[in-house]
Design a protein around this motif. Structure first.
Motif, PDB file in Angstrom:
ATOM      1  N   TRP A 152     -55.172  14.378  11.697  1.00 33.99           N
ATOM      2  CA  TRP A 152     -53.940  14.726  11.829  1.00 33.99           C
ATOM      3  C   TRP A 152     -52.966  13.912  11.613  1.00 33.99           C
ATOM      4  O   TRP A 152     -51.793  13.727  10.893  1.00 33.99           O
ATOM      5  CB  TRP A 152     -53.440  16.124  12.956  1.00 33.99           C
ATOM      6  N   LYS A 153     -53.210  12.783  12.596  1.00 31.60           N
ATOM      7  CA  LYS A 153     -52.359  11.568  12.586  1.00 31.60           C
ATOM      8  C   LYS A 153     -52.499  10.809  11.259  1.00 31.60           C
ATOM      9  O   LYS A 153     -51.348  10.309  10.781  1.00 31.60           O
ATOM     10  CB  LYS A 153     -52.812  10.700  13.634  1.00 31.60           C
ATOM     11  N   GLU A 154     -53.498  10.919  10.674  1.00 32.43           N
ATOM     12  CA  GLU A 154     -53.779   9.985   9.318  1.00 32.43           C
ATOM     13  C   GLU A 154     -52.766  10.961   8.195  1.00 32.43           C
ATOM     14  O   GLU A 154     -52.265  10.351   7.467  1.00 32.43           O
ATOM     15  CB  GLU A 154     -55.207  10.041   8.911  1.00 32.43           C
ATOM     16  N   THR A 155     -53.177  12.169   8.317  1.00 30.38           N
ATOM     17  CA  THR A 155     -52.250  13.102   7.517  1.00 30.38           C
ATOM     18  C   THR A 155     -50.644  12.866   7.672  1.00 30.38           C
ATOM     19  O   THR A 155     -50.078  12.648   6.518  1.00 30.38           O
ATOM     20  CB  THR A 155     -52.427  14.410   7.650  1.00 30.38           C
ATOM     21  N   CYS A 156     -50.164  12.632   8.784  1.00 32.92           N
ATOM     22  CA  CYS A 156     -48.955  12.618   9.046  1.00 32.92           C
ATOM     23  C   CYS A 156     -48.372  11.365   8.934  1.00 32.92           C
ATOM     24  O   CYS A 156     -47.207  11.095   8.245  1.00 32.92           O
ATOM     25  CB  CYS A 156     -48.448  12.850  10.583  1.00 32.92           C
ATOM     26  N   ALA A 157     -49.169  10.293   8.806  1.00 32.87           N
ATOM     27  CA  ALA A 157     -48.802   8.836   8.516  1.00 32.87           C
ATOM     28  C   ALA A 157     -48.547   8.602   7.012  1.00 32.87           C
ATOM     29  O   ALA A 157     -47.942   7.933   6.432  1.00 32.87           O
ATOM     30  CB  ALA A 157     -49.727   7.748   9.073  1.00 32.87           C
ATOM     31  N   ARG A 158     -49.283   9.623   6.321  1.00 30.28           N
ATOM     32  CA  ARG A 158     -49.275   9.414   4.938  1.00 30.28           C
ATOM     33  C   ARG A 158     -48.029  10.521   4.145  1.00 30.28           C
ATOM     34  O   ARG A 158     -47.460  10.261   3.265  1.00 30.28           O
ATOM     35  CB  ARG A 158     -50.286   9.893   3.966  1.00 30.28           C
ATOM     36  N   GLU A 159     -47.561  11.349   4.936  1.00 30.79           N
ATOM     37  CA  GLU A 159     -46.445  12.315   4.661  1.00 30.79           C
ATOM     38  C   GLU A 159     -45.250  12.056   5.393  1.00 30.79           C
ATOM     39  O   GLU A 159     -44.989  12.913   6.437  1.00 30.79           O
ATOM     40  CB  GLU A 159     -47.172  13.834   4.848  1.00 30.79           C
TER      41      GLU A 159
END
Length: 166
Positions: A152-159
């Motif tokens: 989830w953190k990786e997703t948010c870091a990109r969006e």
């Protein structure tokens, strides 16, 4: 959702889906995702629709991946299509009401989807779309809450424009 419903407000997506259905070619999907660029919300939406279209018969998508093995668009689409195939194979019943065969098939397809996700991330590290697909792998694989939070953190870091709460 019926695939054509995805395209109700996206004429370019509708055109691509119609061309894929008519010709069996992967080129309309390639052109559509290339034109989508870094509009991550639209990309995610389009990948979802294209993957839903591809999941029942991945012939055109497999052809794209074979012809362009380093194309991040092909890989992210294949990753999402594999995730959908896994969940379709499992079915919607509770795990206790799902056959051992269906659960084994589910696990096999999840492992395959994981490989496609990893490669999509390698090919386009800025794209949040394969990270979203990985969230479904974590849920299906019954991994730890830590794994889910990490993805989830990786997703948010990109969006960066999203309203992700980490």
């Amino acid at each position: 959702m019926v695939v054509t419903e995805w395209a109700a407000d996206d004429s370019a997506l509708k055109t691509a889906l119609d061309e894929i259905k008519t010709t069996g070619s992967w080129m309309p999907a390639a052109k559509l995702l290339a034109a989508t660029g870094r509009d991550w919300d639209r990309r995610s939406y389009r990948v979802e629709a294209l993957a839903e279209s591809a999941a029942p018969d991945m012939t055109w998508l497999a052809g794209w991946c074979a012809e362009r093995p380093d194309d991040p668009d092909a890989h992210v689409l294949r990753a999402k299509a594999e995730v959908l195939c896994a969940w379709n194979a499992r079915g919607s019943a509770y795990a206790s009401q799902t056959s051992d065969e269906a659960m084994a098939n589910f696990a096999t397809i999840l492992r395959r989807a994981q490989q496609w996700c990893v490669r999509a991330i390698e090919l386009n590290p800025d794209d949040p779309t394969p990270w979203v697909a990985r969230l479904w792998l974590v849920i299906g694989g019954q991994e730890s809450p830590h794994s889910f939070r990490s993805y989830w953190k990786e997703t948010c870091a990109r969006e960066v424009k999203s309203k992700c709460v980490v």
